[in-house]
Write an enzyme that holds these catalytic residues in place. Structure first.
Site, PDB file in Angstrom:
ATOM      1  N   ASP A 133       0.873  -1.174   0.000  1.00  0.00           N
ATOM      2  CA  ASP A 133       0.000   0.000   0.000  1.00  0.00           C
ATOM      3  C   ASP A 133       0.911   1.225   0.000  1.00  0.00           C
ATOM      4  OD1 ASP A 133       0.904   0.335   2.605  1.00  0.00           O
ATOM      5  OD2 ASP A 133      -1.074   0.229   3.541  1.00  0.00           O
ATOM      6  N   HIS A 134       0.325   2.410   0.181  1.00  0.00           N
ATOM      7  CA  HIS A 134       1.131   3.642   0.161  1.00  0.00           C
ATOM      8  C   HIS A 134       2.192   3.636   1.266  1.00  0.00           C
ATOM      9  CE1 HIS A 134      -2.158   4.065   2.971  1.00  0.00           C
ATOM     10  NE2 HIS A 134      -1.476   5.020   3.594  1.00  0.00           N
TER      11      HIS A 134
ATOM     12  N   CYS B  43       3.463  -2.909   3.972  1.00  0.00           N
ATOM     13  CA  CYS B  43       2.636  -1.760   4.336  1.00  0.00           C
ATOM     14  C   CYS B  43       3.419  -0.986   5.388  1.00  0.00           C
ATOM     15  CB  CYS B  43       1.224  -2.166   4.772  1.00  0.00           C
ATOM     16  SG  CYS B  43       1.083  -3.165   6.259  1.00  0.00           S
TER      17      CYS B  43
ATOM     18  N   THR C  18       3.367  -1.138   8.651  1.00  0.00           N
ATOM     19  CA  THR C  18       3.840  -2.032   9.712  1.00  0.00           C
ATOM     20  C   THR C  18       3.964  -3.487   9.290  1.00  0.00           C
ATOM     21  OG1 THR C  18       1.566  -2.437  10.372  1.00  0.00           O
ATOM     22  CG2 THR C  18       2.706  -0.610  11.484  1.00  0.00           C
TER      23      THR C  18
ATOM     24  N   GLY D 228      -1.410  -5.106   8.843  1.00  0.00           N
ATOM     25  CA  GLY D 228      -2.655  -5.231   8.075  1.00  0.00           C
ATOM     26  C   GLY D 228      -2.502  -6.236   6.949  1.00  0.00           C
ATOM     27  N   MET D 229      -1.386  -6.166   6.239  1.00  0.00           N
ATOM     28  CA  MET D 229      -1.123  -7.091   5.131  1.00  0.00           C
ATOM     29  C   MET D 229      -1.126  -8.532   5.625  1.00  0.00           C
ATOM     30  SD  MET D 229      -0.750  -5.658   2.179  1.00  0.00           S
ATOM     31  CE  MET D 229      -0.190  -4.232   1.257  1.00  0.00           C
TER      32      MET D 229
ATOM     33  N   HIS E 262      10.228 -23.876   9.730  1.00  0.00           N
ATOM     34  CA  HIS E 262       9.269 -24.507  10.647  1.00  0.00           C
ATOM     35  C   HIS E 262       7.812 -24.373  10.199  1.00  0.00           C
ATOM     36  CE1 HIS E 262      11.969 -24.662  14.507  1.00  0.00           C
ATOM     37  NE2 HIS E 262      12.564 -25.144  13.434  1.00  0.00           N
TER      38      HIS E 262
ATOM     39  N   ARG F 283       7.862 -33.201  12.969  1.00  0.00           N
ATOM     40  CA  ARG F 283       7.031 -32.437  13.925  1.00  0.00           C
ATOM     41  C   ARG F 283       6.531 -31.138  13.315  1.00  0.00           C
ATOM     42  NH1 ARG F 283      12.246 -31.200  15.206  1.00  0.00           N
ATOM     43  NH2 ARG F 283      12.726 -29.222  16.247  1.00  0.00           N
ATOM     44  N   HIS F 284       7.334 -30.521  12.450  1.00  0.00           N
ATOM     45  CA  HIS F 284       6.892 -29.283  11.799  1.00  0.00           C
ATOM     46  C   HIS F 284       5.855 -29.593  10.711  1.00  0.00           C
ATOM     47  CE1 HIS F 284       9.750 -27.268  14.180  1.00  0.00           C
ATOM     48  NE2 HIS F 284      10.794 -27.846  13.606  1.00  0.00           N
TER      49      HIS F 284
HETATM   50  C1  RB5 Z   1      -1.433   3.076   6.586  1.00  0.00           C
HETATM   51  O1  RB5 Z   1      -1.348   4.275   7.243  1.00  0.00           O
HETATM   52  C2  RB5 Z   1      -1.088   1.936   7.532  1.00  0.00           C
HETATM   53  O2  RB5 Z   1      -2.096   1.793   8.481  1.00  0.00           O
HETATM   54  C3  RB5 Z   1      -0.880   0.645   6.773  1.00  0.00           C
HETATM   55  O3  RB5 Z   1       0.140   0.815   5.850  1.00  0.00           O
HETATM   56  C4  RB5 Z   1      -0.474  -0.556   7.613  1.00  0.00           C
HETATM   57  O4  RB5 Z   1       0.576  -0.250   8.459  1.00  0.00           O
HETATM   58  C5  RB5 Z   1      -1.574  -1.236   8.318  1.00  0.00           C
HETATM   59  O5  RB5 Z   1      -1.391  -2.276   8.946  1.00  0.00           O
END
Ligand code: RB5
Length: 150
Positions: free
Chosen positions: A8-9, A65, A67, A70-71, A98, A133-134
């Site tokens: 994403d952006h 993304c 963080t 979200g992805m 694993h 096991r894995h």
């Molecule tokens: C966008 O601001 C941010 O929320 C997105 O890129 C991501 O980090 C969400 O999990």
């Protein structure tokens, strides 16, 4: 190996660095967007990449993304996807060894381009250990999906 990539952006600046790495290291890739810095929803790119891997059109997926959170949440909703959310080389290697992860998500606001490449390199170049096991634990994930996605 063909790699599905998406962002994403919030992850747009890491993608060209990844593409350069993929080109230089002989990986094919399909870019599912996004393609500019306009604020957008991570959901659609995570879904496109996850579906491409789940259907077998691509072998692995990499998502960026802000963080990576979200992805990874969205990708892990797709049947057949095991998405590791990794910000260090050890975790990237272990999620292949694993968990047999087939997608990885990273955050551009967490790691810089140099570390991202090290993490991606570990993810793409480590095989599933195949240890009994894995394999059992992964097969339990598959069984859970079969039950829950009926
Ligand atoms: C966008 O601001 C941010 O929320 C997105 O890129 C991501 O980090 C969400 O999990």
């Amino acid at each position: 190996m063909k790699v599905a990539i998406g962002c994403d952006h919030g992850g747009i600046n890491l993608k060209p660095v990844l593409i350069d790495y993929l080109n230089k290291n002989g990986f094919e890739y399909v870019d599912f967007g996004c393609f500019d810095t306009v604020s957008t929803d991570y959901n659609e790119y995570a879904l496109a990449v996850a579906n491409a891997v789940a259907k077998g059109d691509c072998d692995k997926g990499i998502l960026f993304c802000g963080t990576g959170i979200g992805m990874s949440i969205v990708a892990n909703k797709v049947r057949g996807i095991r998405c590791g959310h990794c910000h260090d080389v050890f975790s990237a290697k272990m999620t292949r060894l694993h968990n047999d992860a087939n997608v990885m998500a990273l955050g551009e606001r967490v790691v810089g381009p140099g570390l991202m490449i090290e993490i991606v390199d570990a993810f793409l170049n480590t095989e599933f250990s195949g240890d009994i096991r894995h394999a059992r634990r992964v097969s339990k994930i598959v069984a859970l999906e079969e039950k829950n996605f009926k």
